[in-house]
Design an enzyme around this catalytic site. Structure first.
Site, PDB file in Angstrom:
ATOM      1  N   ASN A   2     -36.189  66.113  91.668  1.00 20.03           N
ATOM      2  CA  ASN A   2     -37.509  66.728  91.735  1.00 20.03           C
ATOM      3  C   ASN A   2     -37.311  68.181  91.340  1.00 20.03           C
ATOM      4  O   ASN A   2     -36.760  68.960  92.106  1.00 20.03           O
ATOM      5  CB  ASN A   2     -38.070  66.617  93.172  1.00 20.03           C
ATOM      6  CG  ASN A   2     -39.352  67.418  93.345  1.00 20.03           C
ATOM      7  OD1 ASN A   2     -39.949  67.882  92.372  1.00 20.03           O
ATOM      8  ND2 ASN A   2     -39.779  67.575  94.594  1.00 20.03           N
ATOM      9  N   TRP A   3     -37.755  68.497  90.139  1.00 22.19           N
ATOM     10  CA  TRP A   3     -37.518  69.851  89.631  1.00 22.19           C
ATOM     11  C   TRP A   3     -38.460  70.881  90.235  1.00 22.19           C
ATOM     12  O   TRP A   3     -38.280  72.078  90.029  1.00 22.19           O
ATOM     13  CB  TRP A   3     -37.631  69.850  88.095  1.00 22.19           C
ATOM     14  CG  TRP A   3     -36.397  69.340  87.401  1.00 22.19           C
ATOM     15  CD1 TRP A   3     -35.309  68.749  87.982  1.00 22.19           C
ATOM     16  CD2 TRP A   3     -36.120  69.411  85.995  1.00 22.19           C
ATOM     17  NE1 TRP A   3     -34.380  68.446  87.024  1.00 22.19           N
ATOM     18  CE2 TRP A   3     -34.844  68.834  85.800  1.00 22.19           C
ATOM     19  CE3 TRP A   3     -36.814  69.889  84.885  1.00 22.19           C
ATOM     20  CZ2 TRP A   3     -34.262  68.745  84.530  1.00 22.19           C
ATOM     21  CZ3 TRP A   3     -36.245  69.790  83.625  1.00 22.19           C
ATOM     22  CH2 TRP A   3     -34.972  69.227  83.452  1.00 22.19           C
ATOM     23  N   LYS A   4     -39.508  70.433  90.916  1.00 18.15           N
ATOM     24  CA  LYS A   4     -40.488  71.360  91.514  1.00 18.15           C
ATOM     25  C   LYS A   4     -41.016  72.296  90.421  1.00 18.15           C
ATOM     26  O   LYS A   4     -41.199  71.854  89.295  1.00 18.15           O
ATOM     27  CB  LYS A   4     -39.866  72.097  92.702  1.00 18.15           C
ATOM     28  CG  LYS A   4     -39.228  71.106  93.685  1.00 18.15           C
ATOM     29  CD  LYS A   4     -38.813  71.703  94.986  1.00 18.15           C
ATOM     30  CE  LYS A   4     -38.226  70.600  95.883  1.00 18.15           C
ATOM     31  NZ  LYS A   4     -37.871  71.087  97.217  1.00 18.15           N
ATOM     32  N   GLY A  39     -33.690  68.013  95.106  1.00 21.90           N
ATOM     33  CA  GLY A  39     -34.318  69.216  94.569  1.00 21.90           C
ATOM     34  C   GLY A  39     -33.310  70.073  93.818  1.00 21.90           C
ATOM     35  O   GLY A  39     -32.956  69.787  92.672  1.00 21.90           O
ATOM     36  N   GLY A  40     -32.814  71.101  94.479  1.00 18.70           N
ATOM     37  CA  GLY A  40     -31.951  72.093  93.838  1.00 18.70           C
ATOM     38  C   GLY A  40     -30.806  71.519  93.017  1.00 18.70           C
ATOM     39  O   GLY A  40     -30.542  71.976  91.897  1.00 18.70           O
TER      40      GLY A  40
HETATM   41  P1  13P Z   1     -33.482  70.128  98.085  1.00 21.61           P
HETATM   42  O1  13P Z   1     -32.599  69.040  97.541  1.00 21.61           O
HETATM   43  O2  13P Z   1     -33.456  71.384  97.260  1.00 21.61           O
HETATM   44  O3  13P Z   1     -33.253  70.343  99.542  1.00 21.61           O
HETATM   45  O4  13P Z   1     -34.993  69.576  97.944  1.00 21.61           O
HETATM   46  C1  13P Z   1     -35.299  68.342  98.434  1.00 21.61           C
HETATM   47  C2  13P Z   1     -36.663  67.983  97.962  1.00 21.61           C
HETATM   48  O5  13P Z   1     -37.649  68.547  98.393  1.00 21.61           O
HETATM   49  C3  13P Z   1     -36.774  66.912  96.951  1.00 21.61           C
HETATM   50  O6  13P Z   1     -38.091  66.498  96.815  1.00 21.61           O
END
Ligand code: 13P
Length: 249
Positions: A10-12, A234-235
């Site tokens: 999830n690249w946000k 995410g990250g």
């Molecule tokens: P992180 O892996 O950066 O903690 O983020 C998790 C997330 O929100 C994936 O949707």
């Protein structure tokens, strides 16, 4: 039937279209896998460039959100047909950041779930408790409520295709991963709920992911748990080293 592990990024709100294309070129080398399904959910505006860059590889591109109407006067929203036209299959719904910053509720998530199945998109529905809720001892009750409302009105056939991502809010972007036992406890409870709602066959087939500070160092232990079928990352999905999660074994 064994459930296929899904390594989903999830690249946000990160990467421009040209940055996305360049990163995916790198990831094609590091994220190859015959056994794990690889997905990158990217910002809507990055989708065409990301799909073009990923063409011919095992990397699938997904979306981070979609609206629950077909078209019309909904400024700023993205319709299911727009995603489908770009070749998208998976879409994240109800991420905790959307619930916190953009007023999404389990009711709007449910409308989106129904629309996704009507149109042929596969939702990855997020759920997760806050630290306060965990400390109050209401984690399982809260997650059951989120999943129950999110799935209202879905048929068994639809439910078994859906993906659920359990993401404890306190573990997102904090580097504070849930222990594999904590993650398994909730993922197992979700599968038991799906069994109550839809029966054993659907519960056996539906994929449940864990998300929250997943990285190359903890993926193997998390994904080895019986009820964890991969991760929503995410990250660590913003670097070619996402391949360490894909090739966790
Ligand atoms: P992180 O892996 O950066 O903690 O983020 C998790 C997330 O929100 C994936 O949707």
């Amino acid at each position: 039937m064994a459930r296929k592990i899904l390594a989903a990024g999830n690249w946000k709100m990160n990467k421009t279209p040209s940055e996305a294309a360049a990163l995916i070129e790198e990831m094609k080398k590091t994220c190859a896998s015959d056994t794990v399904e690889v997905l990158l959910c990217v910002p809507a505006i990055d989708i065409p460039a990301a799909v073009a860059a990923a063409a011919g590889s095992n990397i699938q591109i997904g979306a981070e959100n979609v609206y629950f109407e077909d078209k019309g006067a909904f400024t700023g929203e993205i319709a299911p047909d727009m995603l489908l036209d770009c070749g998208i299959k998976y879409v994240i719904l109800g991420h905790s950041e959307r619930r916190e910053y953009f007023a999404e509720t389990s009711e709007t998530v449910n409308k989106k779930m129904i629309k996704c199945f009507e149109k042929g998109l596969i939702p990855i529905m997020c759920c997760g408790e806050s630290l306060e809720q965990r400390e109050q001892g209401i984690t399982i009750d809260w997650i059951r409520q989120q999943v129950k409302v999110g799935f209202l009105g879905l048929t068994a056939e639809q439910a078994k295709q859906a993906v659920i991502a359990y993401e404890p809010i306190w573990a997102i972007g904090t580097g504070k991963t849930a222990t594999s036992d904590q993650a398994e406890e909730v993922c197992k409870a979700i599968r038991e709920l799906i069994c109550e709602l839809y029966g054993a066959e659907v519960a056996e087939e539906i994929r449940i992911l864990y998300g929250g500070s997943v990285n190359g160092g903890n993926a193997a232990e998390l994904f080895a748990k019986e009820d964890i079928d991969g991760g929503l990352v995410g990250g660590a999905s913003l670097k070619p080293s996402f391949g360490e999660i894909v090739n966790y074994k």
